[in-house]
Design a protein around this motif. Structure first.
Motif, PDB file in Angstrom:
ATOM      1  N   GLU A  49      16.994  12.366  -5.833  1.00  0.00           N
ATOM      2  CA  GLU A  49      15.825  13.020  -6.433  1.00  0.00           C
ATOM      3  C   GLU A  49      15.962  14.544  -6.321  1.00  0.00           C
ATOM      4  O   GLU A  49      15.694  15.281  -7.278  1.00  0.00           O
ATOM      5  N   GLY A  50      16.397  15.028  -5.172  1.00  0.00           N
ATOM      6  CA  GLY A  50      16.587  16.461  -4.964  1.00  0.00           C
ATOM      7  C   GLY A  50      17.671  17.032  -5.856  1.00  0.00           C
ATOM      8  O   GLY A  50      17.531  18.117  -6.412  1.00  0.00           O
ATOM      9  N   LEU A  51      18.762  16.286  -6.007  1.00  0.00           N
ATOM     10  CA  LEU A  51      19.853  16.742  -6.870  1.00  0.00           C
ATOM     11  C   LEU A  51      19.399  16.827  -8.324  1.00  0.00           C
ATOM     12  O   LEU A  51      19.675  17.817  -9.013  1.00  0.00           O
ATOM     13  N   LYS A  52      18.673  15.811  -8.781  1.00  0.00           N
ATOM     14  CA  LYS A  52      18.175  15.834 -10.159  1.00  0.00           C
ATOM     15  C   LYS A  52      17.216  17.006 -10.366  1.00  0.00           C
ATOM     16  O   LYS A  52      17.263  17.686 -11.393  1.00  0.00           O
ATOM     17  N   ARG A  53      16.359  17.273  -9.383  1.00  0.00           N
ATOM     18  CA  ARG A  53      15.435  18.404  -9.472  1.00  0.00           C
ATOM     19  C   ARG A  53      16.208  19.714  -9.542  1.00  0.00           C
ATOM     20  O   ARG A  53      15.906  20.592 -10.364  1.00  0.00           O
ATOM     21  N   GLU A  54      17.218  19.861  -8.708  1.00  0.00           N
ATOM     22  CA  GLU A  54      18.018  21.092  -8.706  1.00  0.00           C
ATOM     23  C   GLU A  54      18.675  21.331 -10.062  1.00  0.00           C
ATOM     24  O   GLU A  54      18.697  22.461 -10.555  1.00  0.00           O
ATOM     25  N   PHE A  55      19.221  20.278 -10.675  1.00  0.00           N
ATOM     26  CA  PHE A  55      19.871  20.446 -11.986  1.00  0.00           C
ATOM     27  C   PHE A  55      18.853  20.813 -13.068  1.00  0.00           C
ATOM     28  O   PHE A  55      19.160  21.616 -13.954  1.00  0.00           O
ATOM     29  N   GLU A  58      17.859  24.576 -12.146  1.00  0.00           N
ATOM     30  CA  GLU A  58      18.923  25.571 -12.323  1.00  0.00           C
ATOM     31  C   GLU A  58      19.545  25.529 -13.714  1.00  0.00           C
ATOM     32  O   GLU A  58      19.867  26.561 -14.283  1.00  0.00           O
ATOM     33  N   CYS A  59      19.759  24.322 -14.244  1.00  0.00           N
ATOM     34  CA  CYS A  59      20.541  24.162 -15.471  1.00  0.00           C
ATOM     35  C   CYS A  59      19.724  23.678 -16.660  1.00  0.00           C
ATOM     36  O   CYS A  59      20.264  23.541 -17.759  1.00  0.00           O
ATOM     37  N   ASN A  60      18.454  23.337 -16.441  1.00  0.00           N
ATOM     38  CA  ASN A  60      17.621  22.772 -17.501  1.00  0.00           C
ATOM     39  C   ASN A  60      18.304  21.547 -18.126  1.00  0.00           C
ATOM     40  O   ASN A  60      18.247  21.331 -19.328  1.00  0.00           O
ATOM     41  N   THR A  61      18.992  20.785 -17.285  1.00  0.00           N
ATOM     42  CA  THR A  61      19.756  19.632 -17.739  1.00  0.00           C
ATOM     43  C   THR A  61      19.514  18.451 -16.801  1.00  0.00           C
ATOM     44  O   THR A  61      19.553  18.612 -15.580  1.00  0.00           O
ATOM     45  N   GLU A  62      19.271  17.290 -17.395  1.00  0.00           N
ATOM     46  CA  GLU A  62      19.103  16.071 -16.601  1.00  0.00           C
ATOM     47  C   GLU A  62      20.477  15.467 -16.329  1.00  0.00           C
ATOM     48  O   GLU A  62      21.340  15.439 -17.206  1.00  0.00           O
ATOM     49  N   VAL A  63      20.661  15.002 -15.093  1.00  0.00           N
ATOM     50  CA  VAL A  63      21.912  14.356 -14.717  1.00  0.00           C
ATOM     51  C   VAL A  63      21.618  12.999 -14.095  1.00  0.00           C
ATOM     52  O   VAL A  63      20.508  12.743 -13.624  1.00  0.00           O
ATOM     53  N   GLU A  64      22.645  12.156 -14.115  1.00  0.00           N
ATOM     54  CA  GLU A  64      22.590  10.920 -13.348  1.00  0.00           C
ATOM     55  C   GLU A  64      23.777  10.923 -12.401  1.00  0.00           C
ATOM     56  O   GLU A  64      24.823  11.501 -12.694  1.00  0.00           O
ATOM     57  N   VAL A  65      23.582  10.274 -11.279  1.00  0.00           N
ATOM     58  CA  VAL A  65      24.631  10.212 -10.272  1.00  0.00           C
ATOM     59  C   VAL A  65      25.598   9.096 -10.626  1.00  0.00           C
ATOM     60  O   VAL A  65      25.195   7.969 -10.891  1.00  0.00           O
ATOM     61  N   ILE A  66      26.872   9.422 -10.649  1.00  0.00           N
ATOM     62  CA  ILE A  66      27.928   8.436 -10.867  1.00  0.00           C
ATOM     63  C   ILE A  66      28.296   7.797  -9.530  1.00  0.00           C
ATOM     64  O   ILE A  66      28.352   6.582  -9.404  1.00  0.00           O
ATOM     65  N   SER A  67      28.556   8.661  -8.535  1.00  0.00           N
ATOM     66  CA  SER A  67      28.917   8.146  -7.209  1.00  0.00           C
ATOM     67  C   SER A  67      28.850   9.263  -6.173  1.00  0.00           C
ATOM     68  O   SER A  67      28.904  10.445  -6.509  1.00  0.00           O
ATOM     69  N   HIS A  68      28.746   8.841  -4.924  1.00  0.00           N
ATOM     70  CA  HIS A  68      28.844   9.782  -3.809  1.00  0.00           C
ATOM     71  C   HIS A  68      30.278  10.292  -3.774  1.00  0.00           C
ATOM     72  O   HIS A  68      31.224   9.537  -3.990  1.00  0.00           O
ATOM     73  N   PHE A  69      30.453  11.582  -3.518  1.00  0.00           N
ATOM     74  CA  PHE A  69      31.806  12.147  -3.463  1.00  0.00           C
ATOM     75  C   PHE A  69      32.191  12.569  -2.042  1.00  0.00           C
ATOM     76  O   PHE A  69      33.280  12.272  -1.587  1.00  0.00           O
ATOM     77  N   TYR A  70      31.288  13.263  -1.352  1.00  0.00           N
ATOM     78  CA  TYR A  70      31.645  13.765  -0.025  1.00  0.00           C
ATOM     79  C   TYR A  70      30.386  14.212   0.716  1.00  0.00           C
ATOM     80  O   TYR A  70      29.456  14.750   0.118  1.00  0.00           O
ATOM     81  N   THR A  71      30.378  14.014   2.019  1.00  0.00           N
ATOM     82  CA  THR A  71      29.364  14.566   2.909  1.00  0.00           C
ATOM     83  C   THR A  71      30.097  15.343   3.993  1.00  0.00           C
ATOM     84  O   THR A  71      31.088  14.849   4.545  1.00  0.00           O
ATOM     85  N   THR A  72      29.611  16.543   4.289  1.00  0.00           N
ATOM     86  CA  THR A  72      30.305  17.358   5.291  1.00  0.00           C
ATOM     87  C   THR A  72      30.444  16.578   6.595  1.00  0.00           C
ATOM     88  O   THR A  72      29.501  15.938   7.050  1.00  0.00           O
ATOM     89  N   ASP A  73      31.637  16.662   7.152  1.00  0.00           N
ATOM     90  CA  ASP A  73      31.898  15.981   8.418  1.00  0.00           C
ATOM     91  C   ASP A  73      32.468  16.965   9.443  1.00  0.00           C
ATOM     92  O   ASP A  73      33.169  16.598  10.366  1.00  0.00           O
TER      93      ASP A  73
END
Length: 148
Positions: A49-55, A58-73
């Protein structure tokens, strides 16, 4: 003694049909930096939800998540305060028309102000990890190059 806290950030890796990745050049607090699009999670919202809001913001563009890529470790201290950054990156695709202007030059901002942003498409074949300012984005760029 200053209070230490966690700062959860969520970012999208958007690759277009020309095999270019979207990156964001920004100026905030008098600092210029380059990162993937996205930003801070707001209290009460989930990661996607936060990622979609950010896009949208910032970008005036709706996105959908394809997959998780990385979380800082690994430990990342914020460049702006005493927080520890935890960043989550998702591969995303645009589900609405691209409604933002892109530039070709680094930090090519329109207008003036305390907070500025511009976007660039960078070919994956030309992407370099040192193009990014922050350690987590550098790591993700390198990981992206290894997996593509």
């Amino acid at each position: 003694m200053s209070k230490k806290f966690f700062n959860v950030r969520v970012y999208g890796v958007l690759i277009n049909t020309d095999n270019q990745v979207l990156i964001s050049d920004e100026r905030e607090y008098g600092i210029d930096f380059t990162k993937f699009p996205g930003g801070g999670l707001e209290y009460g919202e989930g990661l996607i939800e936060g990622l979609k809001r950010e896009f949208i913001e910032e970008c005036n563009t709706e996105v959908e998540v394809i997959s998780h890529f990385y979380t800082t470790d690994f430990f990342v201290k914020s460049a702006f305060n005493d927080s520890q950054i935890i960043s989550i990156y998702y591969l995303v695709r645009a589900v609405s028309d691209i409604r933002f202007t892109t530039k070709t030059a680094l930090f090519d901002f329109d207008g003036e102000g305390d907070t500025l942003q511009s976007f660039r498409w960078v070919s994956l074949s030309e992407l370099k990890e040192d193009e990014f300012t922050f350690p987590a984005d550098q790591y993700v760029a390198n990981l992206l190059l290894k997996t593509i």
